[in-house]
Enzyme design. Structure first.
Site, PDB file in Angstrom:
ATOM      1  N   LYS A  15       0.824  -1.210   0.000  1.00 10.37           N
ATOM      2  CA  LYS A  15       0.000   0.000   0.000  1.00 10.37           C
ATOM      3  C   LYS A  15       0.854   1.255   0.000  1.00 10.37           C
ATOM      4  O   LYS A  15       0.451   2.266  -0.552  1.00 10.37           O
ATOM      5  CB  LYS A  15      -0.950   0.008   1.205  1.00 10.37           C
ATOM      6  N   LYS A  21      -4.757 -13.334  -7.298  1.00  9.20           N
ATOM      7  CA  LYS A  21      -6.082 -13.390  -6.666  1.00  9.20           C
ATOM      8  C   LYS A  21      -6.986 -12.299  -7.232  1.00  9.20           C
ATOM      9  O   LYS A  21      -6.517 -11.221  -7.554  1.00  9.20           O
ATOM     10  CB  LYS A  21      -5.906 -13.164  -5.158  1.00  9.20           C
ATOM     11  N   LYS A  64     -10.451  -6.683  -5.070  1.00 10.83           N
ATOM     12  CA  LYS A  64     -11.413  -5.589  -5.076  1.00 10.83           C
ATOM     13  C   LYS A  64     -10.839  -4.326  -5.707  1.00 10.83           C
ATOM     14  O   LYS A  64     -11.530  -3.538  -6.303  1.00 10.83           O
ATOM     15  CB  LYS A  64     -11.730  -5.302  -3.595  1.00 10.83           C
TER      16      LYS A  64
END
Ligand code: TRP
Length: 335
Positions: A115, A197, A200
């Site tokens: 992040k 994966k 979102k």
């Protein structure tokens, strides 16, 4: 009444619409816990502000995330559904546990590293201590079991480490929680890069099916899903794309791999992708209808939020009073 029940806690951020991965891998199965466990499902708006949010959008998404929880089958009568910022004990215990978490431990968190790369212009202290707030979320309710995606495993290990450390200093205070990572459908992969994966926050919208995508969008995204140069519908290590589509098809139809292979023997990927798209869209249709009904009923959602917050605050207060006493904070009581 719930004294003897073990506790389940999980949280979801009100950012980005939930994906098929969230649905199949997690939320769809959550409702089964409530018979055996006392379940808390939390919309973690305090976690969301570690990256800059538009206030109106954050507010809207908080309502929507709650509505989506309910639309996916979580009955507010049987589960405690609430919003993190409505229970002040989360931030309070978060601070306290910051003082029992090492700088080095937080520096090793892979999500922080990811992040801070993505938000290089806003590497704030909250982004760094994000995991301790999650530790607090979990420990506040004396949680035994935490349903999470595999990307949150490291945060759960930290939770166990911090709880163990605190208990070693002050004596038994927190239950040490276990992760629950659903095996069969834990890994719904990206439709564009099936080695990754489904996420979102993927920037490529074609990689992600969202629970609220309309039918035509779902069909289109599956049509574009990356497969391989062959044409056989068969599960194999070198057929990641096709294998992922088989996982999804199986989750919606209950069919086994052999049944799917037989069904599409001699047919091409085109037919298979269309069938997966149809199965997915049909299964999501009732969830979407229920979501639309709930999202329009703000008063009802607010009733759920209030009841959930009151219930959560009651359990949280018990843990907080224990923690305050153990660490040596003074207590004042009205006479
Ligand atoms: N960090 C989790 C995520 O990004 C969300 C979360 C916050 C959570 N608090 C939690 C998950 C407590 C489980 C338990 O997905």
């Amino acid at each position: 009444m719930f004294k003897d029940k073990k506790v389940v806690f999980s949280g979801v951020q009100p950012s980005g619409v939930l994906t098929l991965g969230n649905y199949l891998g997690a939320i769809k199965n959550f409702s089964a816990f409530s018979d055996e466990y006392k379940c808390y499902y939390c919309v973690v708006d305090e976690h969301a502000i570690t990256v800059r949010q538009n206030p109106a959008e954050l507010r809207r998404r908080t309502y929507e995330t709650l509505a989506l929880y309910i639309a996916c089958g979580l009955d507010p009568q049987k589960n405690t559904l609430f919003v993190q910022s409505h229970v002040s004990a989360h931030a309070e215990l978060g601070w306290i546990l910051d003082c029992y978490t090492m700088f080095g431990e937080l520096s090793r968190m892979t999500q922080f590293k990811d992040k801070s790369q993505k938000n290089a212009d806003n590497i704030n202290a909250g982004l760094f201590t994000y995991p301790t707030l999650m530790v607090a979320d979990i420990l506040l309710y004396q949680t035994e079991l935490v349903p999470i995606g595999s990307d949150q495993k490291q945060h759960l290990e930290l939770t166990r480490d911090v709880a163990t450390r605190f208990n070693a200093i002050y004596g038994d205070t927190f239950v040490i929680p276990d992760p629950y990572i659903p095996q069969t459908t834990a890994r719904i992969m990206s439709l564009a890069e099936p080695s990754k994966k489904m996420s979102k926050s993927d920037e490529n919208e074609n990689a992600v099916i969202r629970i609220l995508d309309p039918k035509d969008v779902i069909i289109r995204k599956f049509k574009r899903a990356v497969t391989d140069s062959g044409c056989e519908v068969r599960r194999a290590d070198d057929k990641e794309g096709v294998s992922n589509l088989m996982t999804i098809y199986s989750a919606f139809t209950g069919k086994t791999d052999e049944e799917i292979e037989r069904e599409f023997a001699g047919k091409g990927y085109g037919d298979f992708k269309l069938a997966v798209g149809e199965a997915c869209a049909d299964a999501l249709a009732p969830v979407q209808a229920e979501f639309a009904r709930l999202a329009a009923d703000k008063a009802y959602l607010e009733d759920v939020m209030l009841a959930g917050a009151e219930d959560a605050a009651r359990s949280a207060a018990r843990t907080m009073s224990k923690v305050r006493r153990k660490i040596g904070f003074t207590e004042i009581r009205r006479k």
